[in-house]
Design a protein around this motif. Structure first.
Motif, short mmCIF file in Angstrom:
data_model
loop_
_atom_site.label_atom_id
_atom_site.label_comp_id
_atom_site.label_asym_id
_atom_site.label_seq_id
_atom_site.Cartn_x
_atom_site.Cartn_y
_atom_site.Cartn_z
N GLU A 239 0.80 -1.22 0.00
CA GLU A 239 0.00 0.00 0.00
C GLU A 239 0.84 1.27 0.00
O GLU A 239 0.32 2.37 0.17
N ALA A 240 2.13 1.12 -0.22
CA ALA A 240 3.00 2.31 -0.25
C ALA A 240 2.65 3.15 -1.48
O ALA A 240 2.19 2.62 -2.49
N ASP A 241 2.89 4.45 -1.36
CA ASP A 241 2.60 5.39 -2.43
C ASP A 241 3.33 5.01 -3.72
O ASP A 241 4.50 4.63 -3.66
N ASN A 242 2.65 5.09 -4.85
CA ASN A 242 3.23 4.85 -6.18
C ASN A 242 3.48 3.37 -6.47
O ASN A 242 4.01 3.03 -7.51
N VAL A 243 3.13 2.48 -5.52
CA VAL A 243 3.21 1.04 -5.81
C VAL A 243 1.89 0.66 -6.48
O VAL A 243 0.82 0.91 -5.92
N SER A 244 1.99 0.10 -7.69
CA SER A 244 0.77 -0.16 -8.46
C SER A 244 -0.13 -1.18 -7.75
O SER A 244 0.35 -2.17 -7.20
N GLU A 245 -1.41 -0.90 -7.80
CA GLU A 245 -2.37 -1.85 -7.19
C GLU A 245 -2.70 -2.97 -8.16
O GLU A 245 -3.32 -3.96 -7.79
N LYS A 246 -2.29 -2.79 -9.43
CA LYS A 246 -2.68 -3.78 -10.44
C LYS A 246 -1.94 -5.10 -10.26
O LYS A 246 -2.46 -6.15 -10.60
N VAL A 247 -0.71 -5.05 -9.77
CA VAL A 247 0.06 -6.29 -9.56
C VAL A 247 0.58 -6.27 -8.12
O VAL A 247 1.16 -5.28 -7.69
N ALA A 248 0.37 -7.40 -7.42
CA ALA A 248 0.85 -7.46 -6.03
C ALA A 248 2.37 -7.59 -6.02
O ALA A 248 2.94 -8.31 -6.85
N PRO A 249 3.03 -6.91 -5.09
CA PRO A 249 4.50 -7.05 -5.00
C PRO A 249 4.90 -8.50 -4.73
O PRO A 249 4.16 -9.24 -4.08
N ILE A 250 6.06 -8.86 -5.23
CA ILE A 250 6.58 -10.21 -5.00
C ILE A 250 7.76 -10.11 -4.05
O ILE A 250 8.65 -9.29 -4.25
N VAL A 251 7.74 -10.95 -3.00
CA VAL A 251 8.88 -11.00 -2.08
C VAL A 251 9.44 -12.41 -2.17
O VAL A 251 8.69 -13.38 -2.04
N ARG A 252 10.73 -12.53 -2.44
CA ARG A 252 11.30 -13.88 -2.56
C ARG A 252 12.75 -13.91 -2.12
O ARG A 252 13.42 -12.88 -2.11
N ILE A 253 13.21 -15.13 -1.79
CA ILE A 253 14.61 -15.30 -1.35
C ILE A 253 15.49 -15.25 -2.58
O ILE A 253 15.25 -15.92 -3.57
N ARG A 254 16.52 -14.45 -2.48
CA ARG A 254 17.42 -14.25 -3.61
C ARG A 254 18.68 -15.09 -3.44
O ARG A 254 19.25 -15.60 -4.38
N ASN A 255 19.11 -15.21 -2.19
CA ASN A 255 20.37 -15.93 -1.96
C ASN A 255 20.48 -16.32 -0.48
O ASN A 255 19.97 -15.62 0.38
N LEU A 256 21.14 -17.44 -0.21
CA LEU A 256 21.48 -17.77 1.17
C LEU A 256 22.89 -17.23 1.37
O LEU A 256 23.87 -17.85 0.98
N GLY A 257 22.97 -16.02 1.89
CA GLY A 257 24.24 -15.28 1.87
C GLY A 257 25.16 -15.60 3.03
O GLY A 257 24.85 -16.42 3.89
N ASP A 258 26.30 -14.91 3.01
CA ASP A 258 27.32 -15.10 4.06
C ASP A 258 26.80 -14.64 5.42
O ASP A 258 27.08 -15.23 6.45
N HIS A 259 26.06 -13.53 5.38
CA HIS A 259 25.68 -12.91 6.65
C HIS A 259 24.25 -13.21 7.05
O HIS A 259 23.87 -13.02 8.19
N GLY A 260 23.43 -13.62 6.08
CA GLY A 260 22.03 -13.89 6.39
C GLY A 260 21.30 -14.31 5.13
O GLY A 260 21.92 -14.58 4.10
N VAL A 261 19.97 -14.35 5.21
CA VAL A 261 19.16 -14.72 4.05
C VAL A 261 18.87 -13.45 3.26
O VAL A 261 18.37 -12.47 3.81
N ASP A 262 19.24 -13.43 1.96
CA ASP A 262 19.04 -12.25 1.12
C ASP A 262 17.70 -12.36 0.39
O ASP A 262 17.40 -13.39 -0.23
N TYR A 263 16.90 -11.28 0.46
CA TYR A 263 15.59 -11.25 -0.18
C TYR A 263 15.53 -10.12 -1.20
O TYR A 263 16.34 -9.18 -1.14
N GLU A 264 14.54 -10.22 -2.11
CA GLU A 264 14.24 -9.07 -2.97
C GLU A 264 12.74 -8.82 -2.95
O GLU A 264 11.95 -9.77 -2.83
N VAL A 265 12.38 -7.53 -3.02
CA VAL A 265 10.98 -7.18 -3.22
C VAL A 265 10.89 -6.69 -4.65
O VAL A 265 11.61 -5.76 -5.03
N LYS A 266 10.04 -7.31 -5.44
CA LYS A 266 9.81 -6.81 -6.79
C LYS A 266 8.44 -6.14 -6.78
O LYS A 266 7.46 -6.76 -6.37
N TYR A 267 8.42 -4.89 -7.18
CA TYR A 267 7.13 -4.20 -7.17
C TYR A 267 7.00 -3.38 -8.44
O TYR A 267 7.98 -3.06 -9.11
N TRP A 268 5.77 -3.02 -8.77
CA TRP A 268 5.48 -2.28 -10.01
C TRP A 268 5.03 -0.87 -9.66
O TRP A 268 4.32 -0.68 -8.66
#
Ligand code: CMP
Length: 483
Positions: A239-268
């Motif tokens: 619901e953040a400003d300028n985040v399109s309501e047409k497609v829901a943001p995607i949150v997914r694990i990008r990498n099991l990194g050295d320091h922790g679990v790396d994630y990415e948020v893909k949003y439109w």
């Protein structure tokens, strides 16, 4: 364009038109007089003739008026198109319109003023001139035609965000002219990219009406549940400003990194031109969501192996070797195994490089040393020259004189090679003396001998306090032992 600038431009244009029209009118009405005047001045059959000169001036004046007329026509035509049909014609199209209409008007005027000149023949015979002109205008024409192809293909339009060129300039397209693409970067700089360059480089386009996506990265500790993290972050950013309501943001694990679990948020985004602000807002939302949900960002981590040390810093693994070394020192021979262990625990190991000084003559000192590995040299200074008194090997000890008498160090002691020494302090020795009073005697005997050696090397005579009895009573006094 701001209102005053527009008004200024219009006034300037009207003034220029009025002057040009007046000049043309005046010259036209006085043309015959000018011609007669020229003929009378120039004499018979001049080249060029007076008529040609007058007509050339007429052509120039008509050209100026014609140009102003075409500009006015341009503004009227495209202005109306915008007002009535909301068609915002690109600058390049306006320029082409101006050039074509002006050329037609100019050619008509030329034919009327110079009816005898064969324009077709003139153009053909000026082929060489055309080649020269072509070469000179190579870049300009390259830009011009690249601009036309950009307009024809329309890969992007004014208002789109593009990334272009080797330097990856990113910004909003403000204008596509016959020469260059003008973009305004997100630091509010204007960058002009020549059309011919843009035609050669890959251009990344983020069209205005298109659903353009962005990725924002974050991480968590390995102890935080991925399912919970994904749910929490998705809800926080959708619901953040300028985040399109047409497609829901995607949150997914990008990498099991050295320091922790790396994630990415893909949003439109609704408006891609505001992606910097929106990325920042997304990061802010993630921070607050983490706070509420008890999730943790991962810091850089290291696995540490902690080495346990006994008191006084002797390593566990070396304890046995040190006890063995101390038990082999002749003055400690009377000590029991437990006493040796206690002494070993109190001993601190130091490593010295070859030629490094372990003890400096004249310094105060409250500890003695046992050579654990390597060799040391005992030196005194005589008339500024170093003289060796003794060389001590593994199992030998030194530094006892200052420790047992409280006097300054009597000699320099240097490592002959890489040498490890075990340092034993005042408190540990006092414990040993308390339980082994006889030790003091054997020590005082060795010290007396060493003092004799020192006296012979330095020519200073041995005194009463250098005798075994004198040293014995000095040690007892210093350690507060019974006399
Ligand atoms: P200290 O005076 O504390 O510091 C210098 C050390 O050199 C001294 O104690 C002795 O341990 C050592 N030393 C001095 N003279 C001799 C010698 N003749 N032989 C061996 N060691 C010595």
């Amino acid at each position: 364009m701001s209102r005053p600038r527009f008004t200024n431009k219009t006034i300037l244009f009207l003034a220029a038109s009025a002057i040009a029209l007046l000049a043309t009118y005046l010259f036209w009405s006085l043309a015959d007089d000018v011609k007669a005047l020229l003929e009378s001045r120039m004499g018979a059959s001049p080249s060029p003739s007076a008529e040609t000169i007058v007509n050339a001036v007429k052509l120039i004046l008509v050209g100026i008026v014609g140009y102003l007329f075409v500009r006015a026509l341009n503004a009227l035509f495209f202005g109306l198109a915008f007002r009535l049909k909301r068609i915002d014609a690109p600058t390049l199209l306006r320029n082409i319109f101006t050039i074509v209409v002006f050329t037609i008007l100019f050619l008509i005027a030329f034919t009327l003023l110079f009816p005898k000149v064969n324009l077709g023949a003139l153009l053909t015979t000026s082929a060489i001139f055309g080649v020269i002109l072509g070469l000179a205008l190579q870049d300009t024409l390259g830009n011009f035609f690249a601009g036309i192809s950009l307009q024809a293909d329309r890969p992007f339009q004014v208002g789109d965000v593009i990334t272009v060129g080797a330097q990856r300039h990113t910004g909003v397209v403000e204008e596509i002219s016959w020469r260059a693409i003008k973009i305004r970067t997100f630091t509010n700089h204007v960058v002009l990219i020549a059309n011919s360059n843009a035609a050669r480089e890959p251009i990344e386009v983020f069209p205005r009406g298109n659903l353009n996506a962005r990725q924002v990265l974050f991480n968590t500790l390995y102890t935080d549940s991925p399912a919970k993290t994904i749910h929490v972050v998705r809800e926080a950013v959708r619901e953040a400003d300028n985040v399109s309501e047409k497609v829901a943001p995607i949150v997914r694990i990008r990498n099991l990194g050295d320091h922790g679990v790396d994630y990415e948020v893909k949003y439109w985004l609704d408006d891609y031109a505001k992606y910097n602000d929106t990325d920042a807002l997304i990061r802010q939302r993630i921070w607050y969501a983490f706070r509420r949900a008890g999730l943790n960002f991962a810091y850089p981590t290291r696995t540490l192996y902690v080495e346990r040390r006994t008191s006084q810093g002797v390593r566990d693994g070396d304890g046995g070797a040190i006890a063995e070394r101390l038990s082999a020192v002749d003055i400690f021979a009377p000590l029991s195994a437990d006493e040796i262990t206690l002494l070993a625990q109190a001993a601190v190991s130091h490593v010295f490089a070859p030629s490094e000084t372990v003890i400096r003559a004249g310094d105060p000192g409250s500890s003695m040393f046992v050579v654990h590995k390597g060799r040391v040299r005992v030196q005194v200074s005589e008339n500024g020259r170093a003289r060796t008194v003794a060389t001590l090997n593994e199992g030998d000890f030194f530094g006892e004189m200052a420790l047992f008498t409280g006097e300054p160090r009597t000699a320099n002691v240097l490592a002959l090679e890489e040498t490890e020494v075990l340092e034993i302090g005042h408190a540990a020795m006092k414990r040993v003396f308390d339980t082994n009073p006889n030790l003091v005697e054997s020590l005082s005997f060795i010290m007396a001998e060493r003092r004799q050696g020192l006296a012979s090397q330095t020519d200073s005579p041995a005194t009463g306090s250098d005798s075994k009895a004198g040293i014995l009573s000095a040690i007892k006094r210093f350690f507060g032992l019974h006399q």
